[in-house]
Design a protein around this motif. Structure first.
Motif, PDB file in Angstrom:
ATOM      1  N   ALA A   1       7.693  -2.600   3.439  1.00  0.00           N
ATOM      2  CA  ALA A   1       6.966  -1.997   4.556  1.00  0.00           C
ATOM      3  C   ALA A   1       6.053  -0.847   4.133  1.00  0.00           C
ATOM      4  CB  ALA A   1       7.952  -1.491   5.606  1.00  0.00           C
ATOM      5  N   VAL A   2       6.122  -0.456   2.874  1.00  0.00           N
ATOM      6  CA  VAL A   2       5.252   0.622   2.405  1.00  0.00           C
ATOM      7  C   VAL A   2       3.807   0.130   2.424  1.00  0.00           C
ATOM      8  CG1 VAL A   2       4.676   2.098   0.431  1.00  0.00           C
ATOM      9  CG2 VAL A   2       7.066   1.675   1.009  1.00  0.00           C
ATOM     10  N   ASP A   3       2.953   0.903   3.028  1.00  0.00           N
ATOM     11  CA  ASP A   3       1.540   0.544   3.167  1.00  0.00           C
ATOM     12  C   ASP A   3       0.895   0.439   1.782  1.00  0.00           C
ATOM     13  OD1 ASP A   3      -1.073   0.195   3.904  1.00  0.00           O
ATOM     14  OD2 ASP A   3      -1.219   2.027   5.089  1.00  0.00           O
ATOM     15  N   PRO A   4       0.262  -0.697   1.474  1.00  0.00           N
ATOM     16  CA  PRO A   4      -0.389  -0.844   0.169  1.00  0.00           C
ATOM     17  C   PRO A   4      -1.469   0.212  -0.081  1.00  0.00           C
ATOM     18  CG  PRO A   4      -0.246  -2.972   1.272  1.00  0.00           C
ATOM     19  CD  PRO A   4       0.203  -1.928   2.253  1.00  0.00           C
ATOM     20  N   ALA A   5      -2.081   0.710   0.963  1.00  0.00           N
ATOM     21  CA  ALA A   5      -3.098   1.752   0.782  1.00  0.00           C
ATOM     22  C   ALA A   5      -2.486   3.023   0.194  1.00  0.00           C
ATOM     23  CB  ALA A   5      -3.769   2.061   2.118  1.00  0.00           C
ATOM     24  N   VAL A   6      -1.240   3.306   0.546  1.00  0.00           N
ATOM     25  CA  VAL A   6      -0.562   4.493   0.023  1.00  0.00           C
ATOM     26  C   VAL A   6      -0.297   4.319  -1.467  1.00  0.00           C
ATOM     27  CG1 VAL A   6       1.536   5.891   0.171  1.00  0.00           C
ATOM     28  CG2 VAL A   6       0.468   5.037   2.251  1.00  0.00           C
ATOM     29  N   THR A   7       0.196   3.139  -1.863  1.00  0.00           N
ATOM     30  CA  THR A   7       0.458   2.923  -3.289  1.00  0.00           C
ATOM     31  C   THR A   7      -0.839   2.847  -4.089  1.00  0.00           C
ATOM     32  OG1 THR A   7       0.616   0.524  -2.935  1.00  0.00           O
ATOM     33  CG2 THR A   7       2.680   1.779  -2.891  1.00  0.00           C
ATOM     34  N   ASP A   8      -1.893   2.290  -3.495  1.00  0.00           N
ATOM     35  CA  ASP A   8      -3.193   2.274  -4.173  1.00  0.00           C
ATOM     36  C   ASP A   8      -3.711   3.692  -4.377  1.00  0.00           C
ATOM     37  OD1 ASP A   8      -3.184  -0.466  -4.319  1.00  0.00           O
ATOM     38  OD2 ASP A   8      -4.487  -0.760  -2.567  1.00  0.00           O
ATOM     39  N   ALA A   9      -3.542   4.544  -3.376  1.00  0.00           N
ATOM     40  CA  ALA A   9      -3.974   5.936  -3.495  1.00  0.00           C
ATOM     41  C   ALA A   9      -3.185   6.652  -4.585  1.00  0.00           C
ATOM     42  CB  ALA A   9      -3.805   6.660  -2.159  1.00  0.00           C
ATOM     43  N   ALA A  10      -1.892   6.377  -4.661  1.00  0.00           N
ATOM     44  CA  ALA A  10      -1.064   7.010  -5.695  1.00  0.00           C
ATOM     45  C   ALA A  10      -1.507   6.558  -7.083  1.00  0.00           C
ATOM     46  CB  ALA A  10       0.409   6.677  -5.464  1.00  0.00           C
ATOM     47  N   ARG A  11      -1.795   5.260  -7.221  1.00  0.00           N
ATOM     48  CA  ARG A  11      -2.289   4.778  -8.507  1.00  0.00           C
ATOM     49  C   ARG A  11      -3.675   5.343  -8.808  1.00  0.00           C
ATOM     50  NH1 ARG A  11      -1.668  -0.749  -7.269  1.00  0.00           N
ATOM     51  NH2 ARG A  11       0.396  -0.705  -6.416  1.00  0.00           N
ATOM     52  N   GLY A  12      -4.448   5.548  -7.743  1.00  0.00           N
ATOM     53  CA  GLY A  12      -5.800   6.082  -7.907  1.00  0.00           C
ATOM     54  C   GLY A  12      -5.811   7.512  -8.426  1.00  0.00           C
ATOM     55  N   ILE A  13      -4.777   8.270  -8.165  1.00  0.00           N
ATOM     56  CA  ILE A  13      -4.727   9.648  -8.684  1.00  0.00           C
ATOM     57  C   ILE A  13      -4.028   9.715 -10.037  1.00  0.00           C
ATOM     58  CG2 ILE A  13      -4.858  10.725  -6.413  1.00  0.00           C
ATOM     59  CD1 ILE A  13      -1.828  11.298  -6.662  1.00  0.00           C
ATOM     60  N   GLY A  14      -3.744   8.522 -10.612  1.00  0.00           N
ATOM     61  CA  GLY A  14      -3.253   8.480 -11.979  1.00  0.00           C
ATOM     62  C   GLY A  14      -1.747   8.328 -12.138  1.00  0.00           C
TER      63      GLY A  14
ATOM     64  N   ARG B   1       8.359   8.122  -6.679  1.00  0.00           N
ATOM     65  CA  ARG B   1       7.854   9.258  -5.896  1.00  0.00           C
ATOM     66  C   ARG B   1       7.233   8.873  -4.561  1.00  0.00           C
ATOM     67  NH1 ARG B   1       7.691  14.537  -8.678  1.00  0.00           N
ATOM     68  NH2 ARG B   1       8.542  14.031 -10.703  1.00  0.00           N
ATOM     69  N   VAL B   2       6.856   7.598  -4.427  1.00  0.00           N
ATOM     70  CA  VAL B   2       6.188   7.179  -3.190  1.00  0.00           C
ATOM     71  C   VAL B   2       7.000   6.097  -2.473  1.00  0.00           C
ATOM     72  CG1 VAL B   2       4.086   6.185  -2.205  1.00  0.00           C
ATOM     73  CG2 VAL B   2       3.922   7.770  -4.131  1.00  0.00           C
ATOM     74  N   GLU B   3       7.165   4.952  -3.121  1.00  0.00           N
ATOM     75  CA  GLU B   3       7.774   3.811  -2.443  1.00  0.00           C
ATOM     76  C   GLU B   3       9.234   4.060  -2.048  1.00  0.00           C
ATOM     77  OE1 GLU B   3       5.456  -0.083  -4.020  1.00  0.00           O
ATOM     78  OE2 GLU B   3       6.649   0.968  -5.533  1.00  0.00           O
ATOM     79  N   LEU B   4      10.049   4.544  -2.982  1.00  0.00           N
ATOM     80  CA  LEU B   4      11.455   4.791  -2.648  1.00  0.00           C
ATOM     81  C   LEU B   4      11.614   5.908  -1.623  1.00  0.00           C
ATOM     82  CD1 LEU B   4      13.290   4.313  -6.070  1.00  0.00           C
ATOM     83  CD2 LEU B   4      13.451   2.889  -4.034  1.00  0.00           C
ATOM     84  N   VAL B   5      10.746   6.898  -1.678  1.00  0.00           N
ATOM     85  CA  VAL B   5      10.808   7.984  -0.689  1.00  0.00           C
ATOM     86  C   VAL B   5      10.499   7.447   0.702  1.00  0.00           C
ATOM     87  CG1 VAL B   5       9.714  10.139   0.030  1.00  0.00           C
ATOM     88  CG2 VAL B   5      10.300   9.792  -2.366  1.00  0.00           C
ATOM     89  N   LEU B   6       9.486   6.591   0.807  1.00  0.00           N
ATOM     90  CA  LEU B   6       9.134   6.020   2.103  1.00  0.00           C
ATOM     91  C   LEU B   6      10.162   4.990   2.575  1.00  0.00           C
ATOM     92  CD1 LEU B   6       5.266   5.650   1.647  1.00  0.00           C
ATOM     93  CD2 LEU B   6       6.489   7.345   3.027  1.00  0.00           C
ATOM     94  N   ALA B   7      10.832   4.331   1.636  1.00  0.00           N
ATOM     95  CA  ALA B   7      11.840   3.329   1.999  1.00  0.00           C
ATOM     96  C   ALA B   7      13.225   3.942   2.222  1.00  0.00           C
ATOM     97  CB  ALA B   7      11.927   2.263   0.904  1.00  0.00           C
ATOM     98  N   TRP B   8      13.398   5.212   1.892  1.00  0.00           N
ATOM     99  CA  TRP B   8      14.706   5.861   1.972  1.00  0.00           C
ATOM    100  C   TRP B   8      15.383   5.735   3.345  1.00  0.00           C
ATOM    101  CZ3 TRP B   8      18.935   6.934  -0.196  1.00  0.00           C
ATOM    102  CH2 TRP B   8      19.801   7.903   0.312  1.00  0.00           C
ATOM    103  N   PRO B   9      14.697   5.944   4.474  1.00  0.00           N
ATOM    104  CA  PRO B   9      15.397   5.786   5.758  1.00  0.00           C
ATOM    105  C   PRO B   9      15.965   4.378   5.950  1.00  0.00           C
ATOM    106  CG  PRO B   9      13.341   6.971   6.093  1.00  0.00           C
ATOM    107  CD  PRO B   9      13.343   6.484   4.670  1.00  0.00           C
ATOM    108  N   SER B  10      15.261   3.369   5.498  1.00  0.00           N
ATOM    109  CA  SER B  10      15.742   1.999   5.606  1.00  0.00           C
ATOM    110  C   SER B  10      16.948   1.770   4.695  1.00  0.00           C
ATOM    111  CB  SER B  10      14.618   1.025   5.254  1.00  0.00           C
ATOM    112  OG  SER B  10      15.052  -0.297   5.330  1.00  0.00           O
ATOM    113  N   ILE B  11      16.885   2.292   3.480  1.00  0.00           N
ATOM    114  CA  ILE B  11      17.997   2.155   2.540  1.00  0.00           C
ATOM    115  C   ILE B  11      19.234   2.867   3.086  1.00  0.00           C
ATOM    116  CG2 ILE B  11      18.818   2.768   0.224  1.00  0.00           C
ATOM    117  CD1 ILE B  11      15.847   2.447  -0.694  1.00  0.00           C
ATOM    118  N   LEU B  12      19.038   4.055   3.634  1.00  0.00           N
ATOM    119  CA  LEU B  12      20.153   4.816   4.201  1.00  0.00           C
ATOM    120  C   LEU B  12      20.786   4.080   5.381  1.00  0.00           C
ATOM    121  CD1 LEU B  12      21.692   7.473   3.854  1.00  0.00           C
ATOM    122  CD2 LEU B  12      20.127   8.500   5.480  1.00  0.00           C
ATOM    123  N   THR B  13      19.977   3.413   6.176  1.00  0.00           N
ATOM    124  CA  THR B  13      20.508   2.608   7.274  1.00  0.00           C
ATOM    125  C   THR B  13      21.368   1.466   6.732  1.00  0.00           C
ATOM    126  OG1 THR B  13      18.632   3.156   8.679  1.00  0.00           O
ATOM    127  CG2 THR B  13      19.887   1.180   9.264  1.00  0.00           C
ATOM    128  N   GLY B  14      20.935   0.837   5.668  1.00  0.00           N
ATOM    129  CA  GLY B  14      21.746  -0.200   5.030  1.00  0.00           C
ATOM    130  C   GLY B  14      23.070   0.338   4.530  1.00  0.00           C
TER     131      GLY B  14
END
Length: 190
Positions: free
Chosen positions: A81-94, A103-116
């Protein structure tokens, strides 16, 4: 029980990370962890006891296996569910692929993981009571001890005490997960 959930979380998150980009891999991982839930807990303990003996080992393995599905599934859903634009932006800054993941995907997925993890905990509480048949640890011993004395004046209070303590423990653990979620999830994600 806590060690079973920690072990299931580590395994489930690693499996989720390994397969979330592949629809076929996600389907296989979800199907395999779902298959485990189709095995009745008595049957799984019955399969594990001849191999591992009575006590803690079969209980830990059974609880870990039963706890995998919600964690694997929610990890895959959360990372997907992580927006590809967010990961592209993260890759874009190096950022490297590993840094984007941690730093990005797991942080954004953390609420879902915690629910599991919360769902796995509640499922494991019920199975932990059954583990008393394998001489495993837990409050199930109180329940089965009371049930084995049906007809005596202490039978029902003892079984009821074990049941109520399991419910209280489940509620306390759920409250701890809520607190962990509040402390570890940024306000922008909530």
């Amino acid at each position: 029980m806590i060690q079973c959930l920690l072990l299931a979380t580590v395994i489930g998150v690693l499996v989720g990370i390994a397969v979330y980009r592949s629809p076929a891999g996600s389907a296989i991982a979800t199907a395999l962890s779902s298959t485990i839930l189709t095995i009745p807990s008595f049957a799984l303990l019955g399969l594990l006891i001849p191999i591992l003996g009575l006590g803690v080992p079969p209980t830990v393995i059974a609880l870990t296996m039963y706890s995998l599905l919600p964690i694997v599934r929610n990890t895959i859903v959360g990372l997907g569910a992580v927006d590809p634009a967010v990961t592209d932006a993260a890759r874009g800054i190096g950022m490297s692929r590993l840094r984007v993941l941690t730093r990005v995907e797991l942080v954004l997925a953390w609420p879902s993981i915690l629910t599991g993890m919360r769902v796995s905990t509640q499922m494991a509480m019920g199975i932990l009571a059954i583990a008393a048949y394998a001489k495993g640890p837990g409050l199930g011993n109180l329940i089965f001890s009371g049930l084995s004395r049906v007809g005596s004046p202490t039978a029902i209070p003892q079984a009821l005490t074990g049941t109520v303590l399991i419910v209280i423990l489940a509620l306390i653990l759920d409250g701890i997960y809520v607190l962990i979620g509040r402390l570890t999830t940024s306000k922008g994600i909530r």
